[in-house]
Design a protein around this motif. Structure first.
Motif, mmCIF file in Angstrom:
data_model
loop_
_atom_site.group_PDB
_atom_site.id
_atom_site.type_symbol
_atom_site.label_atom_id
_atom_site.label_comp_id
_atom_site.label_asym_id
_atom_site.label_seq_id
_atom_site.Cartn_x
_atom_site.Cartn_y
_atom_site.Cartn_z
ATOM 1 N N PRO A 116 0.796 -1.226 0.000
ATOM 2 C CA PRO A 116 0.000 0.000 0.000
ATOM 3 C C PRO A 116 0.831 1.280 0.000
ATOM 4 N N LYS A 117 2.010 1.240 0.659
ATOM 5 C CA LYS A 117 2.830 2.450 0.789
ATOM 6 C C LYS A 117 4.289 2.106 0.487
ATOM 7 N N ALA A 118 4.618 2.032 -0.804
ATOM 8 C CA ALA A 118 5.981 1.712 -1.231
ATOM 9 C C ALA A 118 6.749 3.006 -1.472
ATOM 10 N N LYS A 119 7.935 3.090 -0.893
ATOM 11 C CA LYS A 119 8.765 4.289 -1.060
ATOM 12 C C LYS A 119 10.086 3.879 -1.697
ATOM 13 N N LEU A 120 10.418 4.505 -2.824
ATOM 14 C CA LEU A 120 11.693 4.236 -3.476
ATOM 15 C C LEU A 120 12.805 4.780 -2.590
ATOM 16 N N THR A 121 13.613 3.890 -2.028
ATOM 17 C CA THR A 121 14.643 4.296 -1.074
ATOM 18 C C THR A 121 16.056 4.069 -1.587
ATOM 19 N N GLU A 122 16.178 3.352 -2.695
ATOM 20 C CA GLU A 122 17.519 3.120 -3.234
ATOM 21 C C GLU A 122 17.437 2.839 -4.729
ATOM 22 N N LYS A 123 18.352 3.450 -5.479
ATOM 23 C CA LYS A 123 18.475 3.158 -6.908
ATOM 24 C C LYS A 123 19.901 2.715 -7.167
ATOM 25 N N GLY A 124 20.028 1.640 -7.939
ATOM 26 C CA GLY A 124 21.347 1.136 -8.287
ATOM 27 C C GLY A 124 22.000 1.990 -9.356
ATOM 28 N N ASP A 125 23.209 1.623 -9.673
ATOM 29 C CA ASP A 125 23.963 2.320 -10.722
ATOM 30 C C ASP A 125 23.379 2.002 -12.091
ATOM 31 N N GLN A 126 23.536 2.952 -12.996
ATOM 32 C CA GLN A 126 23.099 2.744 -14.367
ATOM 33 C C GLN A 126 24.339 2.623 -15.239
ATOM 34 N N ALA A 127 24.447 1.498 -15.941
ATOM 35 C CA ALA A 127 25.573 1.271 -16.836
ATOM 36 C C ALA A 127 25.168 1.671 -18.253
ATOM 37 N N LEU A 128 25.995 2.489 -18.869
ATOM 38 C CA LEU A 128 25.760 2.873 -20.261
ATOM 39 C C LEU A 128 26.827 2.178 -21.101
ATOM 40 N N ASN A 129 26.464 1.008 -21.621
ATOM 41 C CA ASN A 129 27.388 0.247 -22.466
ATOM 42 C C ASN A 129 26.568 -0.500 -23.506
ATOM 43 N N ASP A 130 27.235 -1.299 -24.323
ATOM 44 C CA ASP A 130 26.502 -1.963 -25.401
ATOM 45 C C ASP A 130 26.099 -3.398 -25.069
ATOM 46 N N SER A 131 26.105 -3.764 -23.766
ATOM 47 C CA SER A 131 25.694 -5.120 -23.420
ATOM 48 C C SER A 131 24.650 -5.195 -22.309
ATOM 49 N N ASP A 132 24.499 -4.152 -21.491
ATOM 50 C CA ASP A 132 23.530 -4.171 -20.400
ATOM 51 C C ASP A 132 22.332 -3.296 -20.737
ATOM 52 N N PRO A 133 21.123 -3.721 -20.302
ATOM 53 C CA PRO A 133 19.972 -2.844 -20.514
ATOM 54 C C PRO A 133 20.131 -1.560 -19.709
ATOM 55 N N MET A 134 19.455 -0.489 -20.121
ATOM 56 C CA MET A 134 19.597 0.818 -19.473
ATOM 57 C C MET A 134 18.736 0.954 -18.219
ATOM 58 N N GLY A 135 18.567 -0.104 -17.498
ATOM 59 C CA GLY A 135 17.794 -0.029 -16.269
ATOM 60 C C GLY A 135 18.695 0.091 -15.056
ATOM 61 N N ARG A 136 18.095 0.498 -13.965
ATOM 62 C CA ARG A 136 18.813 0.515 -12.697
ATOM 63 C C ARG A 136 17.918 -0.123 -11.652
ATOM 64 N N GLU A 137 18.536 -0.890 -10.756
ATOM 65 C CA GLU A 137 17.752 -1.576 -9.729
ATOM 66 C C GLU A 137 17.064 -0.553 -8.835
ATOM 67 N N CYS A 138 15.791 -0.778 -8.587
ATOM 68 C CA CYS A 138 15.001 0.071 -7.699
ATOM 69 C C CYS A 138 14.620 -0.753 -6.474
ATOM 70 N N THR A 139 14.908 -0.214 -5.301
ATOM 71 C CA THR A 139 14.520 -0.878 -4.061
ATOM 72 C C THR A 139 13.454 -0.024 -3.394
ATOM 73 N N TYR A 140 12.290 -0.635 -3.216
ATOM 74 C CA TYR A 140 11.172 0.026 -2.560
ATOM 75 C C TYR A 140 11.044 -0.513 -1.140
ATOM 76 N N THR A 141 11.009 0.391 -0.163
ATOM 77 C CA THR A 141 10.753 0.006 1.215
ATOM 78 C C THR A 141 9.254 0.076 1.449
ATOM 79 N N ALA A 142 8.717 -0.999 2.009
ATOM 80 C CA ALA A 142 7.280 -1.076 2.291
ATOM 81 C C ALA A 142 7.023 -0.445 3.652
ATOM 82 N N MET A 143 6.379 0.710 3.638
ATOM 83 C CA MET A 143 6.061 1.419 4.874
ATOM 84 C C MET A 143 4.756 0.853 5.446
ATOM 85 N N PRO A 144 4.610 0.802 6.770
ATOM 86 C CA PRO A 144 3.378 0.258 7.349
ATOM 87 C C PRO A 144 2.152 1.106 6.985
ATOM 88 N N ASP A 145 1.037 0.426 6.703
ATOM 89 C CA ASP A 145 -0.211 1.136 6.440
ATOM 90 C C ASP A 145 -0.908 1.431 7.767
#
Length: 188
Positions: free
Chosen positions: A140-169
């Motif tokens: 119900p209450k997800a907060k983005l608390t951490e984003k991983g590094d983004q690699a710009l190269n020709d082999s990895d997708p352009m995504g970065r890991e997102c960690t959401y902390t679940a806050m109590p409802d």
């Protein structure tokens, strides 16, 4: 009750998409089969690592004179949901930077990077562990608390890991897990 291999499952994503983010006030799902409200938007493809759900419980031991542990008390609890969106789209950009920092025009998207705090938003993850089960996690209450590094190269997708902390409802719950299991009957 005997072992039943048909109950064994893997975290396979639901066909058509598995990770959704809502807006403040999105109606909460209450089961695994009712379609989500239109306010929930699909992130798109997630990397092959899928979603990692982590729960941390810290505790402290109380010792008596002489060294015996006489009580263990939980001191904290935290649940997180981590995944890497690999599509470049407005839903992912708004989730990672905030609605106010993303503007979209015909054929153009601009993302402002800054330190503005991101809101707590509802998050849904849907999997199909086996042929008879649908598993829906609702945060119900997800907060983005951490984003991983983004690699710009020709082999990895352009995504970065997102960690959401679940806050109590309001009821003190960080997440709800709803399952629809064909053939499941209550125990007698």
């Amino acid at each position: 009750m005997a072992n039943d291999a048909s109950n064994v499952g893997v975290g396979k994503p639901k066909v058509g998409g598995a990770v959704y983010i809502g807006t403040a006030g999105s109606p909460a799902p209450t089961d695994a089969s009712t379609p989500l409200d239109d306010t929930f938007k699909l992130f798109g493809y997630i990397s092959e690592e899928g979603v990692t759900i982590s729960e941390e419980r810290d505790s402290e031991d109380l010792k008596a004179w002489g060294g015996d542990t006489v009580k263990t008390s939980q001191t904290s609890y935290k649940e997180t949901f981590a995944f890497t969106p690999i599509e470049v789209n407005p839903v992912v950009a708004a989730a990672e930077y905030g609605d106010d920092n993303v503007s979209v025009e015909a054929g153009k998207m601009t993302i402002k990077h800054n330190s503005k705090e991101l809101p707590e938003l509802p998050l849904v993850i849907e999997t199909v562990p086996n042929s008879k089960t649908v598993d829906r996690f609702f945060v119900p209450k997800a907060k983005l608390t951490e984003k991983g590094d983004q690699a710009l190269n020709d082999s990895d997708p352009m995504g970065r890991e997102c960690t959401y902390t679940a806050m109590p409802d309001d009821e003190g719950n960080t997440a709800y897990e709803f399952m629809t299991i064909t053939g499941l009957t209550p125990s007698e």
